[in-house]
Design an enzyme around this catalytic site. Sequence first.
Site: not given
Ligand SMILES: *Cc1c(COP(=O)(O)O)cnc(C)c1O
Length: 396
Positions: A194
């Site tokens: 991210k």
């Molecule tokens: C990455 C992501 C999540 C989950 O996040 P984590 O930190 O990996 O638990 C939820 N929704 C979307 C759309 C994502 O891209």
Amino acid sequence: MTLAIFGGQPVRQRMLPYARQFISNQDKDAITAVLDSAYLTTGPLVNDFEDAFAIVANSKHAVALSSGTAALHAAMHILDIGPGDEVIVPAITFVATANCVLYQGGMPVFADVEPDTLLIDPRSVQKNITGKTRAIIAVDYAGQPCDYEKLRNVATAHNLKLVTDASHSLGSSYSGKATGSIADLTTFSFHPVKHITTGEGGMVTTDDEHYAERLRCFRNHGITQDHRQRSGNDTWFYEMKTLGFNYRITDIQCALGLSQMQKLYEWIDKRNEIANYYHEAFKGSTAIKPLQHMDNVTHAYHLYVIRLNAAQLTADRDEIYSALRAEGIGVNVHYMPVYLHPYYRDVFGDRSGLCPDSESAFQQILTLPLFPEMSKDDRRDVVDAVNKVTDYYGAN
Ligand SMILES: *Cc1c(COP(=O)(O)O)cnc(C)c1O
């Protein structure tokens, strides 16, 4: 030119990943400093990270948790989603967006997406509303905010809460409003792919003080701090008021998050610059079409997604995926419609055909590598490889 998948020379030797974190020496120094401090967790850096984040999200409150998934679970918990409740989510998203409803015993209901953007289609949301619907979770797919004017109108008309899963869209905006300040609750993820990372980590932003208080309670076993705050820190007394979890984030992670935040806008500019380079490069292509970038938003470009034009190609998405991987380009697919996953099929039955636009998009999408530290050569390799492969499989 022979494709690498048939034994030809690949465009590049080393696989270019679709995303990668960047950790600076300053980030490492920030982490080392915490290791020498009194607090590894529940210390002052959690508040510091939350305060800095609330400014970026233009929200009154920000509550940090151990992951983006924990943030989604917490959001569903404090909205009191439970058995008998329905929450509308887009079919194309990461599974966690729907799973968080199941954690609470509620039912995720899948809405279709708009073909040009893969954002939740407000008309499909409207169609899926029943007497049991309690909330909508909109996903800012790829980093682009959804159509919040329409979504808010639907939510208001039916007395629904509006939640944004902004795991892709930190730093973006809709009609001049920062992501994190639009929905009733907005969740973020700090997974390494991210925009900024804490290793694992997440955040919920809200303007509602009562929600913020309940979020803090939920991430800490459901234990309230009221008494401790009232009588100072030298009391043993605490009370558990709800069945919470240990969803806390550590000060080590928050030190990294705070340090990473300093680069956020620079990185988003870089992502937009690379996206523009791809847009220009693929403008004349009949074989592929990038997703549409809407006018009234700033885009955070977590992902750069193209759609293959099946009529112009003699190979399907999976063959093109394999050919691009063989060229050293780490393409990916975001995402298979959630209800097609084995768990959802096992529990809820085969619902193929439920969201036709999501299912046809799924057959045609590829995510190209995009991260701020990509070099000019990396970008060129991506375009060269896409052109090489789509030329080879061109229908005419
Ligand atoms: C990455 C992501 C999540 C989950 O996040 P984590 O930190 O990996 O638990 C939820 N929704 C979307 C759309 C994502 O891209």
